[in-house]
Structures are given as structure tokens and as C-alpha cells.
Design an enzyme around this catalytic site. Structure first.
Site, PDB file in Angstrom:
ATOM      1  N   CYS B  85       0.838  -1.205   0.000  1.00 46.91           N
ATOM      2  CA  CYS B  85       0.000   0.000   0.000  1.00 46.91           C
ATOM      3  C   CYS B  85       0.875   1.258   0.000  1.00 46.91           C
ATOM      4  O   CYS B  85       1.526   1.532  -0.994  1.00 46.91           O
ATOM      5  CB  CYS B  85      -0.969  -0.057   1.177  1.00 46.91           C
ATOM      6  SG  CYS B  85      -2.376   1.045   0.991  1.00 46.91           S
ATOM      7  N   HIS B 201      -3.461  -5.720   1.189  1.00 48.50           N
ATOM      8  CA  HIS B 201      -2.793  -5.943   2.477  1.00 48.50           C
ATOM      9  C   HIS B 201      -2.769  -7.422   2.875  1.00 48.50           C
ATOM     10  O   HIS B 201      -3.629  -7.865   3.654  1.00 48.50           O
ATOM     11  CB  HIS B 201      -3.525  -5.157   3.569  1.00 48.50           C
ATOM     12  CG  HIS B 201      -3.334  -3.685   3.490  1.00 48.50           C
ATOM     13  ND1 HIS B 201      -2.341  -3.022   4.175  1.00 48.50           N
ATOM     14  CD2 HIS B 201      -3.997  -2.734   2.792  1.00 48.50           C
ATOM     15  CE1 HIS B 201      -2.411  -1.725   3.915  1.00 48.50           C
ATOM     16  NE2 HIS B 201      -3.405  -1.524   3.073  1.00 48.50           N
ATOM     17  N   GLU B 203      -0.962  -8.878   4.996  1.00 50.56           N
ATOM     18  CA  GLU B 203      -0.730  -9.067   6.436  1.00 50.56           C
ATOM     19  C   GLU B 203      -2.034  -9.164   7.217  1.00 50.56           C
ATOM     20  O   GLU B 203      -2.054  -9.618   8.355  1.00 50.56           O
ATOM     21  CB  GLU B 203       0.159  -7.935   6.982  1.00 50.56           C
ATOM     22  CG  GLU B 203      -0.527  -6.590   7.227  1.00 50.56           C
ATOM     23  CD  GLU B 203      -0.672  -5.730   5.970  1.00 50.56           C
ATOM     24  OE1 GLU B 203      -0.497  -6.272   4.854  1.00 50.56           O
ATOM     25  OE2 GLU B 203      -0.973  -4.529   6.115  1.00 50.56           O
TER      26      GLU B 203
END
Lengths: 80, 229
Positions: B85, B201, B203
Site C-alpha cells: 500500500c 494488504h 498481512e
């Protein structure tokens, strides 16, 4: 103290979403004569006297504009 | 194997990345943006957020943080770097990846789970078979990827397009990108494949408690690869 006005705009062909939105909004408000709106940045730079255009251009190329997507125009300003 | 996660002023996903790496059993530590030593780190992650308030352009100021000179050296030496990002935006500003990320078409901040198609690529961070569809959250305002025609040809020819926005069945349509990204590009890597930037994302989807595990391979692949070297 010397002053430069810097205009940063998208390169030709780069789509400008805020400009396109403003263009549609103006047309929706009845301003049918509007055919294009481009939105860029206006930067006022104050530097010590004698600072060269080349030096200001370097600042633009390095930080103030991204040469991948943006053009910049530098105008020296005569203080009134 | 130790991940280093850079904290810039305004980063806000660094804890998620640290948590994801540790949850998967890897070592991970923070790196301060003012640090100039990456010794002891095997892979570097630039996390999401709003570094320096996104002033001037997203990533434009972070790119000149003291740590970035080291990150560039690390990447040029073949070290694995992933930018997520805002991290992706920083990598383009730092010229470690080509192109730029503009404001989303429609001016809308987008935040939802997004199907992505894995492409055949040189990326060292991902070894999922081409055509695999993963669901990963996107959460950004400037994810509209752009580059010139010549660069796009190079990205295609070198296998540098890693992820494309797609429909849930994996088809990539002209409207599949929620942000207007060129050629539906969601993630790219450099020619060597060690530097990887993506808007979604991963994660946030490693722990089944948090809506999925499609992000696991984004961390485990590079660990396995480094272990083999």
C-alpha cells in the site's frame, strides 16, 4: 528574498480523477460550455536572492513533482 | 530469517505486519525510519499508512528518509523488499519500481476484501500457481496504478505483473479494478523479482480469526526461498 511560483500539473494523457469530477460537476450545474477541467498544484517558493532557475528545477524534479506523471512550470515573481 | 518492518512517521500497518510474520513463526523487528543500518535483517517490508501525511504525493517525502538509502542499497544487492500500500507508493517514488499510483477513479477511498488473480511472474515473494485467485483486503485512496506504454510492455514481457484485480471467478474484466488501475495491476515486481509492491494488504489475512489465510504465502514463500539459498 526571491520568489518563484511553481505550477505542477499532470502530464498529457494522465487521467486526473479530481479534474474529471469537477468537470462533470460543473456540467451538472448547467455550465455546459465546460469541456475540460484539470486540477494541479500551485506552490509558492521563497529562496535567498540569486538562487538559480536550475536549482529550483532540481527541487521540482526531485521532490515537488514526480516526472513520471507530472510536468512543472516555474515562474520567477517580481516582488511589488 | 528475520523480517524488518520500517516505521515512517504516519505508518499505521507496521504492527499488523509484525504480528503476521510472528504469527507465522518468523522473527520480525521494527526499523526506525532514521536508522541507517539493516544488518541482521533478511527481508524488509515497507508497511501501509500515510507516511508524512501523504503530503506532496504519497511516499514522496518518505522516500528521502535516512533508512531509504539503505533500503535501496539492500534491494540493489538482491535483498528482498516488499512494499504494501503506502509502501508500494514509496517504492515507486524511490524508483525501485516503475510507474506511479494516482488517486482512485471516482475519488472514493476503497476498503473491502478484493479478489486478485496471481499472474505468472518473476516475483520471489510469491510462488502460487498462475491463475490462483486470492481474497485480500484493499484499503486506499491512491491505488490507481499508471505507467507509460513502453513500461507496460516491459512489465508484461519480463513477468513483472504479479497480481491483477479480478472478479471472484478469476476473470479480469475492464471494470475489475476498483481504483481504475492500468491493466488491472494490483502488484508488480522489479525485473529481478526481489522488490515487490502491491496495494492489497496480505498481512491482514494470515490469521483465520481475521477473515482468511490467503496472505500466508506472501510471507512464507520468501522465508522458504531464503532457506534454500
Amino acid at each position: 528574498m526571491a520568489r518563484f511560483d511553481i505550477y505542477v500539473t499532470y502530464k498529457k494523457g494522465i487521467f486526473d480523477p479530481p479534474g474529471a469530477t469537477a468537470e462533470r460537476a460543473l456540467q451538472n450545474l448547467g455550465y455546459e460550455e465546460v469541456s475540460s477541467v484539470k486540477i494541479g498544484k500551485f506552490i509558492q517558493l521563497e529562496v535567498v536572492d540569486g538562487t538559480s532557475m536550475d536549482r529550483v528545477a532540481e527541487m521540482c524534479g526531485k521532490l515537488l513533482a514526480n516526472p513520471v506523471i507530472e510536468d512543472y512550470r516555474i515562474e520567477p515573481v517580481e516582488e511589488a | 530469517m528475520r523480517f524488518g518492518v520500517v516505521i515512517f512517521p504516519g505508518s499505521n500497518c507496521e504492527q499488523d505486519v509484525i504480528h503476521a510474520a510472528r504469527y507465522l513463526g518468523h522473527e520480525a523487528e521494527y526499523i526506525w525510519h532514521g536508522d541507517t543500518d539493516l544488518a541482521g535483517f533478511d527481508a524488509v517490508v515497507l508497511p501501509g499508512g500515510f507516511s508524512y501525511g501523504d503530503y506532496i504525493r504519497c511516499g514522496a517525502v518518505a522516500r528521502f528518509s535516512p533508512v531509504m538509502a539503505e533500503v535501496v542499497r539492500f534491494a540493489e544487492a538482491g535483498g528482498p523488499v516488499m512494499g504494501i500500500c503506502n509502501g508500494f507508493q514509496i517504492l515507486t517514488e524511490a524508483h525501485l519500481l516503475p510507474g506511479a499510483l494516482l488517486r482512485n477513479v471516482g475519488l472514493k477511498f476503497i476498503c473491502h476484501s478484493q479478489p486478485l488473480r496471481v499472474e505468472q511472474s518473476a516475483c520471489q515473494w510469491l510462488d502460487l500457481p498462475a491463475g490462483t485467485v486470492v481474497d485480500i483486503p484493499v484499503n486506499h485512496n491512491e491505488g490507481n496504478y499508471i505507467c507509460d506504454a513502453e513500461t507496460l510492455q516491459r512489465l508484461k514481457g519480463n513477468g513483472q505483473i504479479v497480481l491483477r484485480y479480478c472478479e471472484p471467478d478469476g476473470s479480469v474484466l475492464s471494470g475489475s479494478a476498483p481504483n481504475g488501475a492500468l491493466d488491472n495491476i494490483a502488484g508488480i515486481c522489479n525485473e529481478r523479482g526481489n522488490v515487490f509492491g502491491l496495494m492489497p494488504h496480505p498481512e491482514r489475512v494470515v490469521d483465520p480469526l481475521c477473515s482468511g489465510t490467503d496472505g500466508v504465502s506472501f510471507f512464507n514463500t520468501i522465508v522458504q526461498r531464503l532457506a534454500e539459498v
